[in-house]
Design an enzyme around this catalytic site. Sequence first.
Site, short mmCIF file in Angstrom:
data_model
loop_
_atom_site.label_atom_id
_atom_site.label_comp_id
_atom_site.label_asym_id
_atom_site.label_seq_id
_atom_site.Cartn_x
_atom_site.Cartn_y
_atom_site.Cartn_z
N ASN A 1 23.42 5.93 28.96
CA ASN A 1 24.11 5.74 30.25
C ASN A 1 23.19 5.65 31.46
O ASN A 1 23.57 5.05 32.46
CB ASN A 1 25.19 6.82 30.44
CG ASN A 1 24.63 8.21 30.46
OD1 ASN A 1 23.81 8.56 29.61
ND2 ASN A 1 25.02 9.02 31.41
N GLU B 1 20.37 18.49 26.76
CA GLU B 1 21.15 18.08 27.93
C GLU B 1 22.37 17.36 27.39
O GLU B 1 22.27 16.21 26.97
CB GLU B 1 20.32 17.14 28.81
CG GLU B 1 19.08 17.78 29.42
CD GLU B 1 19.41 18.76 30.54
OE1 GLU B 1 20.44 18.58 31.20
OE2 GLU B 1 18.64 19.72 30.72
N CYS C 1 27.34 12.12 32.68
CA CYS C 1 27.53 13.50 32.22
C CYS C 1 28.10 14.40 33.31
O CYS C 1 28.70 15.42 33.01
CB CYS C 1 26.23 14.06 31.68
SG CYS C 1 24.90 14.01 32.87
P1 NAP Z 1 24.57 10.09 21.57
O1 NAP Z 1 25.42 9.23 20.72
O2 NAP Z 1 24.54 11.55 21.31
O3 NAP Z 1 23.09 9.47 21.46
C1 NAP Z 1 22.03 9.97 22.22
C2 NAP Z 1 20.72 9.67 21.53
O4 NAP Z 1 20.66 10.44 20.32
C3 NAP Z 1 20.58 8.21 21.10
O5 NAP Z 1 19.23 7.83 21.24
C4 NAP Z 1 20.98 8.27 19.63
O6 NAP Z 1 20.47 7.21 18.87
C5 NAP Z 1 20.34 9.58 19.24
N1 NAP Z 1 20.86 10.16 18.01
C6 NAP Z 1 22.11 10.08 17.51
N2 NAP Z 1 22.18 10.77 16.35
C7 NAP Z 1 20.97 11.32 16.13
C8 NAP Z 1 20.40 12.14 15.10
N3 NAP Z 1 21.13 12.56 14.07
N4 NAP Z 1 19.11 12.50 15.21
C9 NAP Z 1 18.36 12.08 16.25
N5 NAP Z 1 18.84 11.30 17.24
C10 NAP Z 1 20.13 10.92 17.19
O7 NAP Z 1 24.94 9.91 23.12
P2 NAP Z 1 25.21 8.60 23.95
O8 NAP Z 1 26.54 8.05 23.55
O9 NAP Z 1 24.01 7.70 23.94
O10 NAP Z 1 25.29 9.24 25.42
C11 NAP Z 1 26.42 9.86 25.89
C12 NAP Z 1 26.33 11.37 25.84
O11 NAP Z 1 25.16 11.83 26.50
C13 NAP Z 1 27.49 12.01 26.60
O12 NAP Z 1 27.98 13.11 25.89
C14 NAP Z 1 26.84 12.46 27.90
O13 NAP Z 1 27.49 13.50 28.57
C15 NAP Z 1 25.49 12.87 27.43
N6 NAP Z 1 24.55 12.89 28.56
C16 NAP Z 1 24.10 14.09 29.03
C17 NAP Z 1 23.25 14.13 30.13
C18 NAP Z 1 22.70 15.41 30.68
O14 NAP Z 1 21.69 15.35 31.38
N7 NAP Z 1 23.31 16.56 30.42
C19 NAP Z 1 22.87 12.94 30.75
C20 NAP Z 1 23.37 11.74 30.24
C21 NAP Z 1 24.19 11.72 29.14
P3 NAP Z 1 21.36 5.90 18.62
O15 NAP Z 1 21.55 5.29 19.95
O16 NAP Z 1 20.53 5.11 17.69
O17 NAP Z 1 22.66 6.36 18.01
#
Ligand code: NAP
Length: 475
Positions: free
Chosen positions: A149, A245, A279
Amino acid sequence: MKMLIGGDWLGAQESIEVKDPLDNRVIDTVPAASREEVEKALQSAVEGVRVARGMTVYQRAAVLSETARIVERRLEEFARTIASEGSKTIREARGEAKRCVNTLTISAEESKRVLGETIPFDSFPGGEKRIGYYYRFPIGMVLAITPFNDPLNLVAHKLGPAIAAGNAVVLKPATVTPLSALKLAEAFMEAGLPAHVLNVVTGHGHVIGDDLVRDPRFRMVSFTGGLEAGHRITQAAGIKKIGMELGSNSPVIVMDDCDLDWAVASSVSGAFWAAGQNCIGVQRIYVMRRVYQDFVDRFVERTKKYKVGPKMDEDCDMGPMITEGEAKRLAGWIAEAVEKGAEVKCGGERTGAVLKPTVLVNVPEEATLHREEVFGPTVNIYPVESLDEAIAKSNSLNFGLHAAIFTRDINRALKAGYELDCGGVMINDSTDYRLDSMPFGGVKHSGLGREGIKFSLQEMTEPKVISVYLPDWRQ
Ligand code: NAP
């Protein structure tokens, strides 16, 4: 684009198409790393640990400053990459690119303030002849995993402090938005970052994630993403530091003494920024009964004016969600909430990945739209009778990143500041406010640890004590 491993730009046998979510047009391809490339990146980072520790603080600061200047010079190019591969409008993307310049500049500055302290060894009998201190040394190899995002600035939030601290990094960016991260890596190399210190592997988290996360050569996993992947990473990581995060379901409280126009403007922007895929996006708004109807009417009126869809248009307010699948998922949640008694005041229509900004009232607490992180352009508004009720309802879910209150009463503002259970309380701003140098992170299922450069530097360094025994000291 290619992956960066050991200072070289490498491909892989398989590749992944990067698509514009608005029209599914293929804009580029990136390699799909296999186990073999992952191992190459790890070996490179082992060498990177040695190289990074050899860099002086002023060398690290110079590389970070120069990278910031490169991004600044090519701001429009970075913004167009963010807007093409992701959900953001061009105006939102420019905002993110500017923040990335800021994040890297702060990293350069903070690299010079990683301090230790002297230790009063004579504060206990037996220590009289000792003097000493501790300093903070680089943790070593850091694995950085980032979400889609904020595809540039959230990458900078990991690379900036990791490099400022003197670490080597392997970055795995989100598969749907890897291009901004690779461009940032190019900028680092152009700025003179030595080979091996930064390695970027592109590939699906569910394919290469476990191999990366489990590897004992990493001393820290710094993850930003969703709860599900966060759980899996925590279970796989073994003995290493973990920074998490994660997501949230951010509440905003609107008191009847506030500047209602500002509360509406700020909360509409906070709900629909980046198509709600944020987020700290506004998800639940608790409004004092006396101004509830007025607030809802003004909120809906403002939302209806949103121009949605063509991201590159200068006057576009909101782009698509990241995939059609995600938009369908959220449309399903809206339908479920309506079935359970919710009312859609505006929006709700979906075309491909574009879901119109949607405002709901009467959302029952058992609806998924109320309980879970929505991560999309919907917002729920609820009436409340008192501040205590609003705080209790705000705290009732298992998330806690940011919360917010709009009020002119300092007592109410500070009470909310103390009683809202989360990592940050915004007073007279929506939850969607972040300065890149402030401590940022959540409680409960919203995360572990804090980012914000100075705070990431603490997480990415460890104290080492130096004790000197001086037999002739204090005869
Ligand atoms: P996501 O599906 O959890 O993916 C995040 C990252 O993790 C991607 O690079 C993904 O790779 C990787 N990943 C997924 N499964 C994994 C595994 N088993 N082992 C290692 N890496 C893995 O999240 P998203 O849809 O990209 O982002 C949305 C989420 O991020 C929301 O929940 C949002 O709230 C959170 N977020 C939090 C913050 C904060 O600072 N607190 C900031 C921004 C976003 P792939 O893309 O290849 O699946």
